[in-house]
Design an enzyme around this catalytic site. Structure first.
Site, PDB file in Angstrom:
ATOM      1  N   TYR A 236      21.184  51.183 -47.490  1.00  0.00           N
ATOM      2  CA  TYR A 236      21.854  50.096 -46.787  1.00  0.00           C
ATOM      3  C   TYR A 236      20.950  48.877 -46.662  1.00  0.00           C
ATOM      4  CZ  TYR A 236      19.003  51.117 -42.672  1.00  0.00           C
ATOM      5  OH  TYR A 236      17.934  51.308 -41.820  1.00  0.00           O
ATOM      6  N   PHE A 246      17.714  42.352 -41.005  1.00  0.00           N
ATOM      7  CA  PHE A 246      16.890  42.993 -39.978  1.00  0.00           C
ATOM      8  C   PHE A 246      16.379  44.366 -40.408  1.00  0.00           C
ATOM      9  CE2 PHE A 246      21.312  44.049 -38.769  1.00  0.00           C
ATOM     10  CZ  PHE A 246      21.247  45.432 -38.740  1.00  0.00           C
ATOM     11  N   ASP A 247      16.968  44.953 -41.436  1.00  0.00           N
ATOM     12  CA  ASP A 247      16.483  46.256 -41.889  1.00  0.00           C
ATOM     13  C   ASP A 247      17.073  46.570 -43.260  1.00  0.00           C
ATOM     14  OD1 ASP A 247      15.120  48.641 -41.848  1.00  0.00           O
ATOM     15  OD2 ASP A 247      16.568  49.701 -40.604  1.00  0.00           O
ATOM     16  N   ILE A 266      24.597  54.926 -34.501  1.00  0.00           N
ATOM     17  CA  ILE A 266      25.413  54.134 -33.581  1.00  0.00           C
ATOM     18  C   ILE A 266      26.892  54.414 -33.852  1.00  0.00           C
ATOM     19  CG2 ILE A 266      23.710  52.330 -33.177  1.00  0.00           C
ATOM     20  CD1 ILE A 266      25.077  50.656 -35.303  1.00  0.00           C
ATOM     21  N   TYR A 292      24.351  47.934 -30.871  1.00  0.00           N
ATOM     22  CA  TYR A 292      23.224  48.051 -29.952  1.00  0.00           C
ATOM     23  C   TYR A 292      23.447  47.292 -28.645  1.00  0.00           C
ATOM     24  CZ  TYR A 292      20.766  50.259 -33.780  1.00  0.00           C
ATOM     25  OH  TYR A 292      20.401  51.133 -34.782  1.00  0.00           O
ATOM     26  N   PHE A 308      26.511  45.927 -42.261  1.00  0.00           N
ATOM     27  CA  PHE A 308      25.811  46.895 -43.101  1.00  0.00           C
ATOM     28  C   PHE A 308      26.491  46.967 -44.465  1.00  0.00           C
ATOM     29  CE2 PHE A 308      24.596  48.328 -38.885  1.00  0.00           C
ATOM     30  CZ  PHE A 308      23.265  48.646 -39.040  1.00  0.00           C
TER      31      PHE A 308
END
Length: 523
Positions: A236, A246-247, A266, A292, A308
């Site tokens: 992802y 962010f990731d 999540i 989050y 995502f």
């Protein structure tokens, strides 16, 4: 941003203005606020201010007849005085003004706009009409996060944000009666101030939103879709709505591996990973109450909508067994592989996404094993059973029957489902379970004496090995196929050497069918 010249029209009658002039000196720290053309000023100033723009500076000379005439102002302005004013126009508005919106950037793709009760995150610079900065979210390095249209903002901003797209940038000009009015905010914003906000919208959602799924690539063949309880491996990229990364699992060169529908991820991702096919690519957009939340985490700010882009590599269920698909079976298929048989076969090993792991064809030699001896992973052992020479089959092995959670470093990823395309080339039948050697002929009644070639009443390992070799060479005996000869002989010798003194005596020597216990691999 210098907004005054762009958004303020020339001063007309009945405009409310804020100005600094000679009479009201700069050192007083306050502007002079007044309506123009409504008799609140001397006639000359009423005329002189008409047509001015914000930030325009004029030197105004007013004769007595248009000022205070022959009377003057006692103690301040003498009779028949000509007045000189140095005027700088700071702000102007009209009671009929509305919020002004100037869009200077709008994304091509705008699938959703801000509506009443949406929650938004945006950056802004706040200035007065003359360009003076009074506030900035950029300086705080934190977005302004709020609901729209329910009274959490000044009325002008509530109106100005409606209809915006994520990524859009606009200038919102708000007259004071839709901002902080006559009193100001008591801090940085004076009374009767028009406000100019340069706004960039970063994301938006509504508390009633669920996740949004956008299928980007779905394989034509999809025999199975993920369900609650499945274990997935996927890659992802995680971004915010404005595209900020962010990731990424790709940056770690490792898939993210998790159970689905069990609360290990999540809530929005738990839902977004259900119903996917192996090899599928999809975009999952998750509102913060399914992500989050208000607090955020790490690089993820509070109340952020998450995007995502996922690529499903494989999945399985802990209850899965080996899957076998036969692609070719010879007409004559009567001899089937079983435990103990010696097999020679070719294979291509890959992951479910098609990534090739290994191939005996590339090595130019077969892979040889004794079935059921633990020489291959349990799933392969199961997949090779009941197979005949010449048969070709595909064996899909879940990780708990393969290389497990840890995989093989540098070769097989952890928790990977394996796919083996197999062709069986040769089968040598094994011995009955528990036997390493069997006789093809009748056993001599004087077996110990035949082995004890020097007739000294004891058999050493060398004598034992030579005798077994001779029986195999003559066809009188058969060893279990696929094992090292010396290993088998040493094992057989050790089983007969019951006291472990390195020699077999006549009273120690027994045939298999003479044993009361059958755990020994004996003659």
């Amino acid at each position: 941003m210098g907004a005054g010249g762009n958004i303020a029209s020339d001063l007309q009658t009945e405009r409310f203005i804020k100005l600094r002039g000679q009479e009201y000196r700069y050192d007083r720290g306050s502007t002079f606020n007044v309506f123009v053309g409504k008799g609140q000023l001397i006639e000359g100033m009423d005329k002189a201010l008409l047509g001015m723009c914000v930030n325009e500076r004029r030197f105004v000379k007013i004769p007595p007849k248009l000022a205070y005439g022959s009377e003057g102002v006692s103690g301040v302005i003498p009779p028949n005085a000509v007045l000189h004013f140095d005027v700088l126009l700071i702000d102007l508005w009209n009671s009929e003004d509305e919020v002004q919106i100037q869009i200077y950037f709008k994304p091509e793709n705008c699938t959703r706009t801000v509506q009443v009760s949406d929650f938004v995150r945006y950056h802004y610079n706040g200035t007065f009409l003359d360009g003076t900065l009074f506030d900035s979210s950029h300086n705080r390095m934190r977005t302004y996060d709020t609901y729209v249209g329910i009274g959490w903002l000044i009325p002008g901003m509530d109106k100005g944000l409606l209809g915006m797209c994520v990524g859009e940038k606009r200038i919102i000009t708000i007259p004071p009666f839709l901002a902080y009015g006559e009193e100001g905010d008591g801090k940085n914003i004076p009374g009767q101030a028009s406000l100019v906000f340069d706004v960039a919208l970063l994301d938006l959602h509504n508390p009633k939103d669920g996740i949004t799924i956008e299928n980007q690539q779905v394989p034509e063949s999809c025999e199975r879709k993920s369900q609650t309880g499945d274990f997935l491996r996927y890659h992802y990229n995680g971004t915010l709505m404005d595209g900020t990364l962010f990731d990424s699992s790709y940056s770690r060169n490792r898939t993210y591996d998790t159970y689905v529908g069990k609360g290990y991820v999540i809530a929005g991702m738990d839902e977004g990973l259900l119903g996917v096919c192996i090899g599928e690519k999809r975009r999952v957009i998750i509102p913060p109450h399914l992500g989050y939340g208000e607090e955020g985490r790490g690089k993820i700010p509070g109340s952020a909508v998450l995007v995502f882009d996922i690529h499903v590599i494989d999945f399985h269920n802990p209850s899965d067994s080996v899957s076998i698909t036969t692609h070719y079976k010879p007409t004559n298929c009567t001899v089937l592989s079983k435990k103990g048989d010696y097999l020679k076969y070719h294979y291509n090993a890959s992951l479910l996404d098609g990534t090739l792991l290994d191939s005996t064809l590339n090595l130019g030699k077969t892979y040889n094993i004794v079935l059921g001896s633990g020489q291959v992973v349990l799933g392969m052992d199961m997949g090779l059973r009941d197979m005949c020479v010449g048969e070709r089959r595909r064996v899909v092995i879940p990780p708990h029957l393969g290389y497990g959670e840890h995989g093989v470093e540098g070769e097989v990823p952890g928790s990977a489902v394996l796919v083996f395309d197999i062709e069986l080339l040769e089968l040598v039948s094994g011995l009955p379970e528990g036997y390493m050697f069997i006789w093809n002929d009748e056993v001599s009644p004087n077996l110990f004496e035949e082995i004890d070639q020097d007739n000294n009443g004891e058999v050493l390992l060398e004598e034992f090995s030579e005798y077994i070799q001779a029986q195999v060479n003559s066809g009188k005996g058969k060893l279990a196929p696929g094992f090292d000869f010396e290993m088998i002989v040493k094992n057989m010798f050790a089983n007969q050497d019951r006291n472990g003194d390195g020699k077999i005596l006549a009273d120690e020597f027994k045939l298999k069918d003479q044993e009361s216990r059958e755990e020994h691999d004996e003659l």
